[in-house]
Design an enzyme around this catalytic site. Structure first.
Site, PDB file in Angstrom:
ATOM      1  N   CYS A   1       0.826  -1.212   0.000  1.00 16.59           N
ATOM      2  CA  CYS A   1       0.000   0.000   0.000  1.00 16.59           C
ATOM      3  C   CYS A   1       0.860   1.261   0.000  1.00 16.59           C
ATOM      4  O   CYS A   1       1.660   1.484   0.920  1.00 16.59           O
ATOM      5  CB  CYS A   1      -0.934  -0.017   1.209  1.00 16.59           C
ATOM      6  N   GLY A   2       0.697   2.116  -1.014  1.00 16.73           N
ATOM      7  CA  GLY A   2       1.478   3.341  -1.112  1.00 16.73           C
ATOM      8  C   GLY A   2       1.218   4.312   0.033  1.00 16.73           C
ATOM      9  O   GLY A   2       2.142   4.945   0.549  1.00 16.73           O
ATOM     10  N   HIS A   3      -0.044   4.429   0.446  1.00 15.59           N
ATOM     11  CA  HIS A   3      -0.384   5.325   1.560  1.00 15.59           C
ATOM     12  C   HIS A   3       0.258   4.825   2.863  1.00 15.59           C
ATOM     13  O   HIS A   3       0.660   5.628   3.713  1.00 15.59           O
ATOM     14  CB  HIS A   3      -1.899   5.422   1.721  1.00 15.59           C
TER      15      HIS A   3
END
Length: 500
Positions: A60-62
């Site tokens: 997940c980038g976030h």
């Protein structure tokens, strides 16, 4: 942290400092965020009166963006009195998925505040950068309601751009005060609560009231409102209803965004008037809209005024055109939508009245029905769904897709192959439905991602397809779920047809 080369140089030149350097390196490399999993989660949480847990996924980038901020906050909060513990769980790990399900994790990252050994669970609704995380959690770990002792306390606590609740009590004891603090504990992640014995310290309005009374301050409408029913349920209803503007404004001002979120989370039907705020002559429409909103206050409908520039996402979702503004959309909790485009001020009140009386037909977003539909995979739209699925008497495999979806693009040629294999079977239809351009009947099909595939049998049984995305598996699924047609003399004659 010093680099390996720097440390080596220091060791070679000042040998006597080796111990100090090692100690510093160890302190800097320490991870302050606890790593939890299914094996130690319950035991760890049960030992803490207050612990914060991030559920994340490694891809997940976030989550990756949050990680250093979360670690920095954990480091600072470790020296708070008392220390505030931050932890994380890899919710993508197979062994931890039951834990993620238990805590209703539906996206990443999700942060939960667990109190009383995990008995109380609250959503983290604070910032995502280190300083903001620290400030928010310091407040959350302290008393649910802060005592206001001076006018300076009140001024800094209340502010001008947020909702704040203050209880005024002759004494900080008794049933009213206990119920108020119980409410503050329950809603502390959403609002800031304070209490005082001296109403004269409070801004905005006369201050002769002695209490017990609850005063809710807000940056809109009448600026403050008082309430004297101290039943917890009544207090909670008062706070929730009073903290939403009579008309919520949706524009580029970030200060309005928390109220927009509350608007969309409301259980009420939602009336939304979209217009170009920069156009001339909008004031009469806005004024009349506010009059109507005040007229229907407390009648199960909330009102929002949206600027065209800030509302592009809503226009795409509802299938609206800029040429239709000013327009009103009302959406009910069952997904029905009602639309009045190109209205003027005098039309607002009569139209809302007709809606309340059930005289306005629902609006359905739909692409045009294709004039030609000769490809193996048939194209369905909202306006053709009834005839081509529900009333067709056929077995229909229906894909809900989004044009931008990569998985949908990979599935497309496979569905083409399936459709070709059924071209001579008049009782089976393979179809696709652009879910971004057409309304989905949510009472029949629950679509939460793309692609989502359902099979609707000729007799009306609806089954989701959850198998492998291969031609063979899809065909086997169709054969196991289809209704077999009764023998007909005309089957041979109709077998060459591809129209529905």
């Amino acid at each position: 942290m010093a680099s390996s080369r720097s440390i080596l140089a220091l060791v070679l030149t000042i040998a006597c400092c080796m111990t100090a350097i090692s100690a510093e390196e160890s302190a800097e490399s320490k991870e302050f965020v606890l790593t939890l999993d299914h094996s130690n989660f319950s035991d760890t949480v049960s030992k803490h009166n207050f612990i914060v847990v991030e559920f994340y996924a490694p891809w997940c980038g976030h989550c990756k963006k949050l990680a250093p901020e979360y670690e920095k906050a954990a480091s600072e909060l470790s020296s708070h009195d008392p220390p505030v513990v931050l932890a994380k769980v890899d919710a993508n790990e197979e062994a931890n998925k039951e834990l993620a399900s238990q805590y209703e994790i539906r996206g990443f990252p999700t942060i939960k505040i667990l109190r009383n050994g995990g008995k109380t669970i609250q959503e983290y609704k604070g910032p995502r950068e280190a300083d903001g995380i620290v400030e928010y959690l310091k407040k959350q770990s302290g008393p649910a309601s802060a005592e206001i002792k001076s006018a300076e306390d009140a001024s800094s606590f209340i502010g001008e751009k947020k909702v704040v609740i203050i209880g005024v009590f002759p004494n900080f004891s008794g049933e009213e005060f206990e119920n108020y603090t119980a409410l503050a504990e329950k809603l502390r992640s959403d609002y800031e609560f304070g209490h005082t014995q001296n109403a004269k310290l409070l801004p905005r309005g006369e201050s002769s009231v002695t209490g017990p009374v609850v005063r809710l301050f807000k940056p809109f409408d009448e600026l403050f409102v008082d309430f004297k029913d101290f039943k917890v349920d009544a207090l909670e209803k008062f706070v929730e209803e009073s903290s939403i503007p009579i008309v919520t404004v949706f524009n580029s001002d970030a200060n309005n965004h928390p109220f927009v979120i509350k608007f969309f989370n409301s259980p009420n039907a939602k009336a939304m008037l979209f217009m170009n705020f920069s156009s001339e002559g909008t004031e009469p429409i806005q004024s009349k809209y506010r009059e109507v909103a005040e007229q229907y206050k407390g009648q199960g409908i909330s009102f929002l005024l949206g600027d065209l520039e800030a509302s592009q996402g809503a226009f795409q979702y509802f299938g609206l055109q800029e040429s239709q503004v000013p327009l009103i959309v009302i959406q009910t909790n069952d997904g029905q939508k009602y639309l009045k485009p190109n209205l003027d001020a005098d039309q607002i009140a009569p139209w809302v009245k007709e809606y309340k009386e059930g005289k306005v037909p629902p609006f359905r977003k739909s692409e045009p029905i294709p004039e030609e539909n000769n490809e193996p995979v048939k194209v369905l739209v909202a306006d053709s769904l009834q005839d081509m699925v529900f009333n067709s008497g056929k077995n229909v495999l229906l894909e809900f897709y989004a044009p931008w979806c990569g998985h949908c693009k990979k599935l497309a040629p496979i569905l083409d192959e399936v459709a070709v294999s059924y071209q001579n079977d008049a009782d089976v239809v393979i179809a696709k439905f652009d879910a971004t351009a057409n309304d989905i009947p949510g009472d029949t099909f629950e679509v939460q991602g793309y692609p989502t595939v359902f099979f609707r049998s000729a007799s009306g049984k609806t089954v989701p397809y959850e198998g492998d995305r291969t031609k063979e598996d899809i065909v086997d699924f169709i054969e196991n779920n289809r209704d077999k047609a009764a023998p007909k003399e005309t089957v041979k004659e109709e077998s060459g047809k591809d129209e529905l």
